[in-house]
Design an enzyme around this catalytic site. Structure first.
Site, mmCIF file in Angstrom:
data_model
loop_
_atom_site.group_PDB
_atom_site.id
_atom_site.type_symbol
_atom_site.label_atom_id
_atom_site.label_comp_id
_atom_site.label_asym_id
_atom_site.label_seq_id
_atom_site.Cartn_x
_atom_site.Cartn_y
_atom_site.Cartn_z
ATOM 1 N N HIS A 58 -38.031 -2.910 77.350
ATOM 2 C CA HIS A 58 -37.229 -4.075 77.720
ATOM 3 C C HIS A 58 -35.771 -3.719 77.998
ATOM 4 O O HIS A 58 -35.064 -4.484 78.670
ATOM 5 C CB HIS A 58 -37.330 -5.167 76.641
ATOM 6 C CG HIS A 58 -36.599 -4.872 75.376
ATOM 7 N ND1 HIS A 58 -37.173 -4.202 74.318
ATOM 8 C CD2 HIS A 58 -35.334 -5.162 74.991
ATOM 9 C CE1 HIS A 58 -36.304 -4.096 73.342
ATOM 10 N NE2 HIS A 58 -35.178 -4.668 73.715
ATOM 11 N N LYS A 94 -44.415 -0.688 73.959
ATOM 12 C CA LYS A 94 -44.129 0.462 73.122
ATOM 13 C C LYS A 94 -44.431 0.111 71.661
ATOM 14 O O LYS A 94 -44.486 -1.085 71.326
ATOM 15 C CB LYS A 94 -42.677 0.887 73.288
ATOM 16 C CG LYS A 94 -41.668 0.029 72.506
ATOM 17 C CD LYS A 94 -40.314 0.656 72.534
ATOM 18 C CE LYS A 94 -39.365 -0.052 71.588
ATOM 19 N NZ LYS A 94 -39.613 0.168 70.172
ATOM 20 N N ASP A 109 -39.049 4.869 67.220
ATOM 21 C CA ASP A 109 -38.882 3.458 67.571
ATOM 22 C C ASP A 109 -37.821 3.243 68.640
ATOM 23 O O ASP A 109 -37.936 2.323 69.449
ATOM 24 C CB ASP A 109 -38.526 2.658 66.316
ATOM 25 C CG ASP A 109 -38.546 1.158 66.538
ATOM 26 O OD1 ASP A 109 -39.501 0.671 67.175
ATOM 27 O OD2 ASP A 109 -37.611 0.467 66.094
ATOM 28 N N LYS A 130 -30.230 0.882 62.044
ATOM 29 C CA LYS A 130 -30.337 -0.479 61.522
ATOM 30 C C LYS A 130 -29.285 -0.692 60.438
ATOM 31 O O LYS A 130 -28.793 0.254 59.838
ATOM 32 C CB LYS A 130 -31.739 -0.726 60.966
ATOM 33 C CG LYS A 130 -32.809 -0.775 62.054
ATOM 34 C CD LYS A 130 -34.134 -1.281 61.522
ATOM 35 C CE LYS A 130 -35.136 -1.459 62.655
ATOM 36 N NZ LYS A 130 -34.725 -2.526 63.605
ATOM 37 N N ASP A 157 -61.631 -11.327 68.786
ATOM 38 C CA ASP A 157 -61.311 -10.242 67.858
ATOM 39 C C ASP A 157 -61.666 -8.959 68.589
ATOM 40 O O ASP A 157 -62.836 -8.590 68.696
ATOM 41 C CB ASP A 157 -62.122 -10.376 66.571
ATOM 42 C CG ASP A 157 -61.766 -9.305 65.534
ATOM 43 O OD1 ASP A 157 -61.218 -8.253 65.936
ATOM 44 O OD2 ASP A 157 -62.047 -9.506 64.344
ATOM 45 N N GLU A 161 -28.010 -1.845 65.495
ATOM 46 C CA GLU A 161 -28.578 -3.126 65.091
ATOM 47 C C GLU A 161 -27.968 -3.551 63.753
ATOM 48 O O GLU A 161 -27.814 -2.730 62.852
ATOM 49 C CB GLU A 161 -30.093 -3.016 64.954
ATOM 50 C CG GLU A 161 -30.813 -2.657 66.240
ATOM 51 C CD GLU A 161 -32.309 -2.537 66.036
ATOM 52 O OE1 GLU A 161 -33.019 -3.511 66.307
ATOM 53 O OE2 GLU A 161 -32.762 -1.466 65.589
ATOM 54 N N HIS A 172 -35.944 3.894 74.278
ATOM 55 C CA HIS A 172 -34.762 3.167 74.753
ATOM 56 C C HIS A 172 -33.612 4.110 75.109
ATOM 57 O O HIS A 172 -33.057 4.056 76.212
ATOM 58 C CB HIS A 172 -34.269 2.178 73.699
ATOM 59 C CG HIS A 172 -35.220 1.062 73.404
ATOM 60 N ND1 HIS A 172 -36.116 0.577 74.320
ATOM 61 C CD2 HIS A 172 -35.411 0.325 72.275
ATOM 62 C CE1 HIS A 172 -36.818 -0.415 73.773
ATOM 63 N NE2 HIS A 172 -36.398 -0.572 72.540
ATOM 64 N N LYS A 232 -32.507 -5.147 81.264
ATOM 65 C CA LYS A 232 -31.172 -5.705 81.067
ATOM 66 C C LYS A 232 -30.361 -5.591 82.351
ATOM 67 O O LYS A 232 -30.385 -4.571 83.045
ATOM 68 C CB LYS A 232 -30.465 -4.979 79.912
ATOM 69 C CG LYS A 232 -31.098 -5.263 78.554
ATOM 70 C CD LYS A 232 -30.347 -4.566 77.444
ATOM 71 C CE LYS A 232 -30.969 -4.879 76.080
ATOM 72 N NZ LYS A 232 -30.850 -6.293 75.713
#
Length: 488
Positions: free
Chosen positions: A179, A149, A236, A341, A96, A217, A241, A183
């Site tokens: 990430h 991130k 986000d 989204k 922890d 998304e 990105h 790619k």
């Protein structure tokens, strides 16, 4: 100049995952490490040590991995013998990090091992973890730390995290992971731009009229509502990105492929991005929030109906904006960025719109938008399409747009690693090129912060858009003012 910390030959590797029981670890990291093991890309003597607060012995932990991670490995990639061998690499240490010192982890770590610490936790724990790693004597010159991130929620918090981590790790030991930079098609952008003489002379104003970057998304916030509502689409997705994609599209040729040579050029792009003020925020940015609609042939609830979303939340689930880079290469070329989204479908792409000829020999042809465009598909499929005008068969000079397609899946016989697998292998081998440097991260926040603060000052509610659509109407109007339209 900072250089990569190369892997020390002959040392065994301890990959230590903080947050090892979390969603990222079980869905992405462990399957990626299995694939690296399957294809012989982990050094001999590797151990993967997950930490968590659960009272697990090793058998219970392996059963957990079997249940939670195994479903995220495609059947075509699963081999019983390789899986059993991979499970032999796994260990679990109960920690922890908010309450305990790391004595148990230090006892489990091998003397002389090369240690990679993957911090798959909330950024608020990064400082605590790094301080305790140093206090336990686990940080040496071979150690590396991977930071997930979001790295902060503004410039001030990002600087605080960077300074805290930097007290114990040199910049060459810090891997800030995004990430999207793992790619294949994103990495191929470097070759596409700088390895082809046919494109580089055209890659500038006035030959290019605009650039679009879309990361759409189909999913909603799901189980991430607690985090997402405090972040929103700007923090986000856009600040990391989309800006990283923009940098690779817009950067000048680096002097070499050395990590700092590449990252120096990306930093120049971030510092050349035109800053927003209240007037341009109101004119050139659009915030949206999805409402009830139809996605994937199913009726889905709106953002405010999602579990753990506060009533009346003004968090954006969609952002579109028009940005400019104040350099000679990109003078007056708009960069349209869009992410959201619950959009029409999952799609990430970069669209390079080439300018139309200054004089048309075919005035009867009234095409909408650019006659020529380069479409770089990042997901769900990876492909590059060059759209050109061609004559239709028959008499007359009637034209239509056709595409030259490079299907990267069929063009190469080699296996295409997933983004996390590729980046984890880079960490193991000490390759920093596809990771963000501290000054890059802080420059991105310096650009993003005024937009977020401006939205707060303007106090405008996000524009509604139905789930399953392509965002609020205002995002289409943003491009229509320039005579452009989003490429779906």
């Amino acid at each position: 100049m900072t250089t990569s910390a190369q892997s020390a030959p002959g040392l065994p590797l301890d990959m230590i995952i903080f947050g090892g029981m979390g969603d990222l670890a079980v869905r992405k990291l462990l399957p990626a490490l299995y694939m690296a093991h399957l294809h012989g890309n982990l050094p001999p003597g590797t151990r993967i040590v997950s930490t968590g607060r659960q009272e697990f012995d090793r058998a219970a932990y392996l059963a957990f991995v079997e249940e939670k991670s195994r479903p995220f490995i495609a059947d075509a990639n699963f081999a019983d013998e390789a899986w059993r061998g991979f499970l032999q690499l796994l260990e679990f240490v109960r920690v922890d990090v908010q309450q305990d010192d790391l004595a148990a982890l230090a006892a489990a770590s091998r003397a002389g091992a090369e240690r990679v610490f993957y911090l798959a936790t909330a950024p608020s724990l990064f400082t605590t973890i790094c301080d305790k790693l140093a206090a336990a004597g686990l940080v040496d010159r071979h150690a590396r730390v991977v930071l997930e991130k979001p790295l902060g929620r503004d410039l001030a918090s990002a600087v605080e995290i960077n300074e805290a981590v930097g007290r114990h790790f040199a910049e060459s030991q810090i891997y800030r992971i995004d990430h999207y930079l793992g790619k294949e098609t994103v990495q191929n952008l470097m070759v596409l731009r700088f390895g082809n003489s046919i494109l580089e002379p055209l890659w500038r104003a006035p030959n290019i009229s605009s650039v679009q970057i879309t990361v759409a998304e189909e999913v909603g916030v799901g189980s991430r509502a607690g985090f997402y509502d405090s972040a929103g689409a700007m923090r986000d997705m856009v600040q990391n990105h989309l800006l990283q994609l923009l940098c690779i599209v817009a950067m000048e040729p680096p002097t070499s492929l050395a990590p700092d040579a590449v990252r120096d050029e990306k930093l120049k792009v971030l510092r050349s991005l035109r800053r927003f003020n209240l007037a341009t925020i109101a004119r050139d940015t659009v915030r949206g929030q999805y409402t009830r609609g139809v996605s994937g042939n199913q009726e889905v609830q709106g953002y405010l109906e999602e579990p753990n979303v506060p009533a009346g939340s003004a968090t954006e689930t969609f952002v579109a904006l028009r940005a400019f880079i104040d350099t000679w290469r990109w003078s007056k070329v708009p960069f349209y960025l869009r992410t959201g989204k619950r959009m029409g479908r999952r799609s990430s792409k970069i669209v390079i719109e080439f300018a139309n000829p200054p004089f048309s020999l075919f005035p009867e042809y009234q095409h909408g938008g650019a006659a020529n465009r380069l479409v770089i598909e990042l997901q769900p499929e990876e492909a590059i399409k060059l759209q050109l005008m061609a004559k239709e068969p028959g008499s007359g000079m009637h034209m239509q747009q056709v595409a030259l397609n490079l299907d990267l899946q069929s063009a190469f016989s080699q296996r295409r690693a997933e983004a996390y697998e590729r980046l984890l292998i880079d960490v193991v081998r000490g390759r920093l090129t596809h990771f963000m440097r501290r000054d890059e991260l802080e420059a991105a926040w310096e650009w993003a912060d005024p937009i977020i603060d401006g939205w707060s000052t303007l106090a405008e509610q996000p524009r509604p858009y139905a789930a399953g659509t392509w965002g609020p109407p205002e995002s289409f109007a943003l491009l229509a003012r320039d005579g452009a339209s989003w490429v779906e």
